[in-house]
Design an enzyme around this catalytic site. Sequence first.
Site, PDB file in Angstrom:
ATOM      1  N   HIS A  40     -21.840 -50.542 -31.273  1.00 39.87           N
ATOM      2  CA  HIS A  40     -20.923 -49.402 -31.266  1.00 39.87           C
ATOM      3  C   HIS A  40     -19.501 -49.772 -30.848  1.00 39.87           C
ATOM      4  CE1 HIS A  40     -24.072 -46.673 -32.294  1.00 39.87           C
ATOM      5  NE2 HIS A  40     -24.779 -46.944 -31.212  1.00 39.87           N
ATOM      6  N   GLU A 139     -35.050 -46.545 -26.947  1.00 36.73           N
ATOM      7  CA  GLU A 139     -34.173 -45.367 -26.995  1.00 36.73           C
ATOM      8  C   GLU A 139     -34.673 -44.333 -27.997  1.00 36.73           C
ATOM      9  OE1 GLU A 139     -30.135 -46.859 -27.579  1.00 36.73           O
ATOM     10  OE2 GLU A 139     -30.801 -48.424 -28.929  1.00 36.73           O
ATOM     11  N   ASP A 165     -29.007 -42.332 -26.650  1.00 32.30           N
ATOM     12  CA  ASP A 165     -29.906 -42.154 -27.794  1.00 32.30           C
ATOM     13  C   ASP A 165     -31.244 -41.577 -27.364  1.00 32.30           C
ATOM     14  OD1 ASP A 165     -28.588 -42.854 -30.223  1.00 32.30           O
ATOM     15  OD2 ASP A 165     -28.468 -44.904 -29.499  1.00 32.30           O
TER      16      ASP A 165
HETATM   17  C1  3PY Z   1     -27.373 -45.483 -25.486  1.00 31.22           C
HETATM   18  O1  3PY Z   1     -27.252 -44.913 -24.391  1.00 31.22           O
HETATM   19  O2  3PY Z   1     -28.019 -45.035 -26.442  1.00 31.22           O
HETATM   20  C2  3PY Z   1     -26.733 -46.766 -25.684  1.00 31.22           C
HETATM   21  O3  3PY Z   1     -27.018 -47.433 -26.644  1.00 31.22           O
HETATM   22  C3  3PY Z   1     -25.701 -47.199 -24.694  1.00 31.22           C
HETATM   23  O4  3PY Z   1     -24.679 -47.880 -25.294  1.00 31.22           O
HETATM   24 MG    MG Z   2     -28.063 -46.440 -28.152  1.00 32.15          MG
END
Ligand code: 3PY
Ligand code: MG
Length: 253
Positions: A40, A139, A165
């Site tokens: 990102h 995530e 996420d």
């Molecule tokens: C998230 O919190 O999803 C991340 O990937 C942090 O950069």
């Molecule tokens: Mg993430």
Amino acid sequence: MSETRDPALRIAAWSMLGTPAAASLLSHIGADLLVLDAQHGLFDDAALIAALPAASAVPVHVRVASNSAALIGRALDGGAAGVIVPMVQDGDEAAAAAAATRYPPLGARSWGPLAAYRGEPTTPPDEANARVSCAVMVESARAIAAVDAIASVPGVDMVFVGPFDLAIALETTVTGLLADHSPGNPLDAVVDACRRAGTSAGAFAGGLDAARALAERGFSMLAVAVDTQLISAAGTALVDAARGIPSPRQEHE
Ligand code: 3PY
Ligand code: MG
């Protein structure tokens, strides 16, 4: 340096800006490691290869854009000490990330150390295998359900939570995730799975309050200092304070 520093807790700086200068600055703020974010953040291939040697004051890890053997190999060839692999869903995907991180017989990494072009000595494969770190990001709901399988994959050195996420996937907020202490809650599930598997648990905190909450739960590597946020927060506070300075008196007043 904090007098209450706990050696079992590692603090990471996190660079989004995609430049050697920002990475180098962040490598000197006292963090234990630096992560260059190619998922990102603004790090493309050329930016990574330029920033890796510039930030060598601390071990530099790369959050690759996806679970791709090519991207993982490229970051390590450029001199990264390890990789953080996003959106890993199950044991098979974790095994693929781990295999891409290490040379045979432990994995399937291909030889081609780019760092040698800078005149750096090459690291023999067995030594590189022993030193490198593979963190896989958990995530999603699917990954939480499979977290025991993910954490116990040989070659997975850390399970790293992406709370943003994960909160989206679980239809909650980061605050809600951090406040959830119900039996079987996702954050404790990750830490417990890591303890059972003998691997470590890390997380993106992005600030002090979240870092405290995550450390209390047993996460031992926390990303706290993000260059974009630091500029934005410190800059906003400074400009706001400067607005309070009385204007200079005009001579004719
Ligand atoms: C998230 O919190 O999803 C991340 O990937 C942090 O950069
Ligand atoms: Mg993430």
